[in-house]
Design an enzyme around this catalytic site. Structure first.
Site, PDB file in Angstrom:
ATOM      1  N   ASP A  83       0.852  -1.190   0.000  1.00 22.28           N
ATOM      2  CA  ASP A  83       0.000   0.000   0.000  1.00 22.28           C
ATOM      3  C   ASP A  83       0.896   1.251   0.000  1.00 22.28           C
ATOM      4  O   ASP A  83       1.849   1.336   0.779  1.00 22.28           O
ATOM      5  CB  ASP A  83      -0.871  -0.049   1.273  1.00 22.28           C
ATOM      6  CG  ASP A  83      -1.988   0.976   1.266  1.00 22.28           C
ATOM      7  OD1 ASP A  83      -2.341   1.478   0.181  1.00 22.28           O
ATOM      8  OD2 ASP A  83      -2.537   1.257   2.356  1.00 22.28           O
ATOM      9  N   GLY A 190      -7.623   8.145   7.238  1.00 20.03           N
ATOM     10  CA  GLY A 190      -7.856   8.382   8.660  1.00 20.03           C
ATOM     11  C   GLY A 190      -9.335   8.406   9.012  1.00 20.03           C
ATOM     12  O   GLY A 190     -10.200   8.159   8.162  1.00 20.03           O
ATOM     13  N   GLY A 224      -9.183   5.534   1.340  1.00 20.01           N
ATOM     14  CA  GLY A 224      -9.860   6.249   2.420  1.00 20.01           C
ATOM     15  C   GLY A 224     -11.340   5.929   2.435  1.00 20.01           C
ATOM     16  O   GLY A 224     -12.175   6.809   2.632  1.00 20.01           O
ATOM     17  N   SER A 226     -13.182   3.789   4.401  1.00 22.33           N
ATOM     18  CA  SER A 226     -13.891   3.268   5.572  1.00 22.33           C
ATOM     19  C   SER A 226     -15.196   4.038   5.710  1.00 22.33           C
ATOM     20  O   SER A 226     -15.281   5.207   5.330  1.00 22.33           O
ATOM     21  CB  SER A 226     -13.050   3.452   6.837  1.00 22.33           C
ATOM     22  OG  SER A 226     -12.109   2.398   6.953  1.00 22.33           O
TER      23      SER A 226
HETATM   24 ZN   LIG Z   1      -4.563   5.075   0.630  1.00 20.09          ZN
END
Ligand SMILES: [Zn+2]
Length: 350
Positions: A83, A190, A224, A226
């Site tokens: 990643d 995040g 990103g 989530s």
């Molecule tokens: Zn990423």
């Protein structure tokens, strides 16, 4: 079963019209949680490690754990992915270890923070593609810059500052020959992605749809992604955590993406929240206990539940047995003879 080419996993997902979750790992319990979920839902799966994870776990520990997962679950196709590789050297070292896929994130300079120029991005990504494809390894590139920071990687900011330009995406695909492309459509790394439930003003699904129309043969990747569900935030906070309320990418938006060319969906934050919530709960409810297994077991179980749910929502559930994984050497032949060439001009010529 040996580790499988991510390209094959994504080509099969495109044929079947589903997406494949790419879940980040740092340790044995996270790998086990993913495999338990994959087994239960009969899902092909992408396991990925950031540079931070490779450092935390040490390369050889982490890679041997993945090999164990593949050996113990021969019915599950597993791709192992680097990643956010920040340089040619990072990607090369992953390939030499045995990863079957790498991301060359040339959208940022090698420091992993400063946005690079388009030309710099093309140059380093093309170099990685050449090295990787000769060895049958898949490459994901990135064009546009994601918001936020994760594992020390990221430009920060809101995610709206460097939205991917569809014309540039097409030129990038043509000049690099990447198998998969991460695009910036307003998401951030995040937990703190959006300050309210995202709508079209902050989550640019129209840009994604426009890019897929012009690059139908390149697999799109949502980073990103989530969903940061409230129930997971609540468990953390109920047992002493101090998370500010936040919104992730709603599952319906990811499913809209999957209907429009998204084949890989990166999920990390949701699993982190599930693990932390379960550990906090175990500490709060049984403060007399001190055997790590007393909290690692519920933590692993909590992550497994989230992963299994995402596998069902992304549509990969039930597809583990659909196809026979090809040897990486066969994939390398496909790159060499042009049959796996995704460049728009080549795809048009076929
Ligand atoms: Zn990423």
């Amino acid at each position: 079963m040996p580790l499988v080419s991510m390209r094959q996993l994504l080509d099969e997902a495109a044929k079947g019209g589903y997406g494949v979750g790419a879940f980040n790992v740092n340790d044995m319990e996270q790998i086990q949680a993913i495999m338990m979920a994959a087994k239960e839902t009969k899902s092909p799966v992408i396991v990925q490690a950031s540079r931070g994870a490779r450092q935390f776990a040490e390369d050889l520990y982490l890679f041997r754990l993945i090999q164990a997962a593949a050996e113990l679950n021969p019915e599950i196709p597993i791709a192992m992915h680097q990643d956010h590789g920040n340089s040619f050297e990072t990607c090369k070292s992953a390939i030499e270890l045995g990863y079957t896929s790498v991301m060359m994130d040339g959208s940022l300079k090698e420091d992993g923070k400063t946005p690079s120029t388009f030309e710099e991005n093309v140059e380093v990504t093309r170099k990685v593609v050449e090295f990787a494809h000769e060895r049958g390894v898949t490459v994901e590139g990135e064009i546009g810059v994601l918001g936020g920071v994760e594992d020390g990687h990221g430009a920060g900011g809101s995610g709206l500052e460097h939205i991917t330009d569809p014309d540039q995406a097409v030129e990038f695909a043509e000049r690099t020959g990447v198998d998969a492309l991460a695009i910036a459509i307003g998401t951030s790394h995040g937990a703190y992605k959006f300050t309210k439930k995202p709508d079209g003003s902050v989550l640019k699904m129209d840009v994604l749809i426009a890019i897929h129309k012009r690059l139908p043969q390149t697999h799109l990747v949502m980073h990103g992604s989530s969903s940061v569900p409230k129930d997971l935030q609540d468990i953390v906070n109920q047992y002493g955590g101090k998370l500010k309320q936040t919104w992730g990418v709603p599952v319906e938006e990811i499913q809209l993406g999957i209907r429009n060319g998204v084949r890989k969906i990166n999920v990390d934050t949701d699993n982190r929240l599930a693990i932390t919530g379960a550990i906090r709960k175990a500490f709060a409810e049984t403060p007399e206990k001190f055997d790590p297994r007393d909290y690692l077991k519920p933590a692993r179980e909590a992550m497994k539940k989230v992963v299994a749910l995402r596998m069902t929502q992304f549509g990969q559930a039930g597809h583990a047995g659909d196809y026979k994984p090809m040897a990486i050497t066969e994939i390398a032949k496909g790159y060499a003879n042009g049959s796996l060439d995704t460049r728009p001009s080549m795809a048009a010529a076929r």
